[in-house]
Design a protein around this motif. Structure first.
Motif, PDB file in Angstrom:
ATOM      1  N   GLY A 193       0.784  -1.222   0.000  1.00  0.00           N
ATOM      2  CA  GLY A 193       0.000   0.000   0.000  1.00  0.00           C
ATOM      3  C   GLY A 193       0.818   1.276   0.000  1.00  0.00           C
ATOM      4  O   GLY A 193       0.267   2.373  -0.214  1.00  0.00           O
ATOM      5  N   ASP A 194       2.128   1.184   0.230  1.00  0.00           N
ATOM      6  CA  ASP A 194       2.999   2.353   0.240  1.00  0.00           C
ATOM      7  C   ASP A 194       3.415   2.647  -1.195  1.00  0.00           C
ATOM      8  O   ASP A 194       4.458   2.208  -1.680  1.00  0.00           O
ATOM      9  CB  ASP A 194       4.221   2.077   1.122  1.00  0.00           C
ATOM     10  N   ARG A 195       2.617   3.416  -1.889  1.00  0.00           N
ATOM     11  CA  ARG A 195       2.818   3.618  -3.321  1.00  0.00           C
ATOM     12  C   ARG A 195       4.154   4.269  -3.650  1.00  0.00           C
ATOM     13  O   ARG A 195       4.812   3.926  -4.632  1.00  0.00           O
ATOM     14  CB  ARG A 195       1.670   4.452  -3.887  1.00  0.00           C
ATOM     15  N   GLU A 196       4.571   5.218  -2.841  1.00  0.00           N
ATOM     16  CA  GLU A 196       5.827   5.919  -3.113  1.00  0.00           C
ATOM     17  C   GLU A 196       7.017   4.974  -2.999  1.00  0.00           C
ATOM     18  O   GLU A 196       7.894   4.950  -3.868  1.00  0.00           O
ATOM     19  CB  GLU A 196       5.975   7.096  -2.153  1.00  0.00           C
ATOM     20  N   ALA A 197       7.032   4.164  -1.924  1.00  0.00           N
ATOM     21  CA  ALA A 197       8.136   3.226  -1.741  1.00  0.00           C
ATOM     22  C   ALA A 197       8.092   2.119  -2.799  1.00  0.00           C
ATOM     23  O   ALA A 197       9.139   1.673  -3.288  1.00  0.00           O
ATOM     24  CB  ALA A 197       8.073   2.623  -0.343  1.00  0.00           C
ATOM     25  N   ASP A 205      -3.199  -6.520  -4.372  1.00  0.00           N
ATOM     26  CA  ASP A 205      -4.062  -5.761  -5.283  1.00  0.00           C
ATOM     27  C   ASP A 205      -3.670  -6.119  -6.715  1.00  0.00           C
ATOM     28  O   ASP A 205      -2.764  -5.498  -7.290  1.00  0.00           O
ATOM     29  CB  ASP A 205      -3.896  -4.259  -5.025  1.00  0.00           C
ATOM     30  N   PRO A 206      -4.318  -7.114  -7.345  1.00  0.00           N
ATOM     31  CA  PRO A 206      -3.918  -7.542  -8.694  1.00  0.00           C
ATOM     32  C   PRO A 206      -3.926  -6.409  -9.707  1.00  0.00           C
ATOM     33  O   PRO A 206      -3.037  -6.334 -10.560  1.00  0.00           O
ATOM     34  CB  PRO A 206      -4.952  -8.619  -9.041  1.00  0.00           C
ATOM     35  N   ALA A 207      -4.894  -5.523  -9.632  1.00  0.00           N
ATOM     36  CA  ALA A 207      -4.959  -4.426 -10.600  1.00  0.00           C
ATOM     37  C   ALA A 207      -3.769  -3.490 -10.452  1.00  0.00           C
ATOM     38  O   ALA A 207      -3.186  -3.030 -11.449  1.00  0.00           O
ATOM     39  CB  ALA A 207      -6.265  -3.659 -10.425  1.00  0.00           C
ATOM     40  N   ALA A 208      -3.374  -3.200  -9.222  1.00  0.00           N
ATOM     41  CA  ALA A 208      -2.218  -2.330  -9.002  1.00  0.00           C
ATOM     42  C   ALA A 208      -0.937  -2.983  -9.505  1.00  0.00           C
ATOM     43  O   ALA A 208      -0.064  -2.324 -10.064  1.00  0.00           O
ATOM     44  CB  ALA A 208      -2.100  -1.991  -7.519  1.00  0.00           C
TER      45      ALA A 208
END
Length: 586
Positions: A215-219, A243-246
């Motif tokens: 969930g830490d998108r930046e990292a 999250d398969p889509a992510a």
């Protein structure tokens, strides 16, 4: 330590060294400071060259005045003296900056008994008995993977003092690496950066908590853009699981810039969380310039029965396989493809068959394997998988067709078709439906629920014995559930009573040590006694069987003790805390 670029002009040897160690007659004249005060460092290379080529072919220039018969000894004396000179001429290198402090590991430490057990397991295999026999002591090296898995399940961290031995064990055995690096945690990775021999840990699948939270998108973005390849593969798998889509969006963002070998691993990572949402991306990957990427994308699309790819393959397959309307009884007739056109090749079919295979049968197998199994009941007038598999196949196409259906059932994880192709476990493999290959049967079994899988293999062992069941046992859930465990013990007992060659069952016995439920130790105790040997039995077989069952019982008790130590509870009386030495020989 680095050699100084400006060596000293004079060298003082220790005064305690005996002056007679190097005779003056053998000291080469070039050894020492030159006229300008610099040191003659080229002499060492001259001595090495002479030693490699031989003093007869290449006498050192500095020893030219020595008698020919003494050149070898003179060369060694000169090398000894020059070694001392070289060491005396070295200056200490600059101190390296201290490493950063080791990161904290918030996980809880091992209980004292479990920590001692880890040290014993890392020490390696128990001492073998004489004559090359394994003896009755448990094989500690084979128990280490189970111990690591249990420790990681409980959320423990490795003791700091045990990290070097743990990393050494993971370096020697690749099968240990995922669990060993997970137990080593962030401190294990910190330590691995200080030793080139442990660099494998830095290439590992994000072990030890080095991956950011999905969930830490930046990292996640930073590691995806800058991380090592193995870290990126692990990151993609972790994000896909959450999250398969992510995960798909992450891969698509850099797909065109990835290398072919990297794209193969990345697209294979899409197996986790595979769904219809991945279809568009995989369809585009069918046009990839790498054949392996195209083949993997086609395999994944065939696992999506509602995909357009599956529809195309179904349309091709049903034109090749159907019912013979002219036969008196329902019979499957096969008309294999006559060509592998461009559209088929784009959909992943390989045009050139391997050596020994005909082109048409090769193309047919690929088509049927990739077609959704749901198309066949409609093709065969509402018949279910068991009825379809039971139908006769004309013109000797049965084996080819059934083998393709087996691969399709494994790929699509279809339990109904797997049951039909496995048939009854009591039926001999050579005459049953589906396939006679034990490797393919093991793959079919992997699609069944664990309990059903265990019951099927137990019935197979009861009907055919253990010699044919080794690969099948490997896909059963551990520890073996009943009646599988009982079937294995009964078959071993029957083999012992029949006077069979005991070493023929060493593989199954080793598997039983790792996979039998520890509670089976009580039932096995009666088999540890040395049986009476009949005249028609193998010489010494009784002693071997007794020793093997003693080792099996000791191993099961040790596994019980290991679990109790990791749970930090008192072990049961049967677990025997010290099951590391062999019991007395019978």
């Amino acid at each position: 330590m680095e050699k100084s670029t400006t060596p000293p002009t004079t060298v003082v040897l220790p005064t305690t060294a005996p002056t007679s160690a190097v005779p003056t007659a053998t000291v080469p004249t070039p050894a020492g400071p030159t006229a300008d005060g610099s040191w003659n460092w080229g002499l060492w290379e001259e001595l090495v060259t002479s030693a490699l080529l031989g003093t007869d072919r290449r006498p050192p220039a500095g020893l030219a005045g020595t008698a020919a018969g003494g050149l070898p000894g003179a060369l060694l004396d000169a090398a000894a003296l020059h070694t001392v000179r070289r060491r005396a001429g070295l200056r200490p290198g600059p101190a390296a900056p201290p490493p950063d402090p080791a990161p904290e590991d918030p996980r809880r430490p091992l209980p004292p008994a479990a920590r001692r057990r880890l040290d014993q397991l890392l020490a390696g295999r128990a001492t073998p008995s004489p004559a090359g026999r394994r003896g009755a002591a448990p094989d500690l090296a084979e128990l280490l993977p189970q111990w690591l898995a249990l420790a990681n399940e409980r959320g423990y961290k490795a003791p700091a003092a045990g990290l070097p031995a743990l990393l050494d064990a993971a370096r020697a055995r690749t099968d240990l690496r995922p669990q060993a690096l997970r137990l080593a945690g962030p401190r294990g990775l910190w330590l691995a950066r200080l030793n080139p021999e442990w660099r494998f840990a830095l290439r590992g699948a994000g072990a030890g908590g080095s991956l950011p939270a999905p969930g830490d998108r930046e990292a996640v973005r930073a590691l995806w853009d800058e991380g090592l390849f193995a870290e990126r593969v692990a990151l993609l798998s972790a994000v896909r699981a959450e999250d398969p889509a992510a995960g798909l969006a992450l891969l698509a963002s850099t797909w065109s810039a990835e290398r072919a070998e990297d794209r193969l691993m990345f697209v294979d990572s899409l197996r986790s969380g595979l769904s219809a949402a991945d279809e568009q991306f995989l369809e585009a990957a069918l046009g990839d310039r790498s054949r392996n990427v195209r083949a993997t994308a086609a395999e994944l699309l065939s696992a999506l029965p509602a995909s357009a790819f599956a529809g195309r393959m179904a349309a091709r397959a049903i034109t090749c396989v159907g019912l013979d309307r002219t036969a008196e009884s329902p019979t499957i007739i096969v008309e294999a493809p006559h060509e592998c056109d461009t559209a088929m090749q784009r959909d992943g079919l390989v045009a050139s068959p391997p050596a020994g295979r005909g082109e048409r049968s090769w193309w047919l197998g690929q088509l049927v394997e990739a077609a959704p199994l749901s198309c066949w009941p409609l093709r065969f007038r509402g018949r279910g998988p068991e009825e379809i598999v039971a139908l006769p196949v004309a013109d000797d196409w049965r084996d080819e067709l059934h083998a393709a259906w087996c691969r399709a059932a494994v790929r699509q994880r279809d339990a109904a078709w797997s049951r039909a192709l496995l048939g009854s476990p009591a039926t001999p493999p050579a005459t049953g439906p589906g396939t006679a290959s034990l490797a393919e049967r093991a793959q079919l079994l992997s699609t069944l629920p664990p309990g059903e899988r265990a019951r099927w293999v137990a019935s197979f062992i009861a009907a055919h014995g253990l010699s044919e069941a080794f690969q099948l046992l490997g896909v059963c859930e551990v520890p073996w559930a009943e009646p599988l465990g009982g079937a294995v013990i009964d078959a071993l007992d029957i083999a012992r009573e029949a006077g069979s060659y005991p070493w023929s069952f060493s593989g199954v016995m080793g598997l039983a040590e790792r996979c039998l439920a520890p509670e089976a130790a009580r039932r096995l105790e009666s088999l540890t006694a040395r049986p009476d040997e009949a005249e028609d039995t193998s010489p010494g077989a009784g002693g071997y069987w007794s020793e093997a069952f003693q080792r099996l019982v000791s191993t099961l008790r040790l596994r019980t003790a290991m679990r109790a130590e990791l749970l930090d509870v008192e072990p049961s009386p049967d677990s025997a805390e010290g099951q590391l030495s062999a019991p007395p020989s019978p």
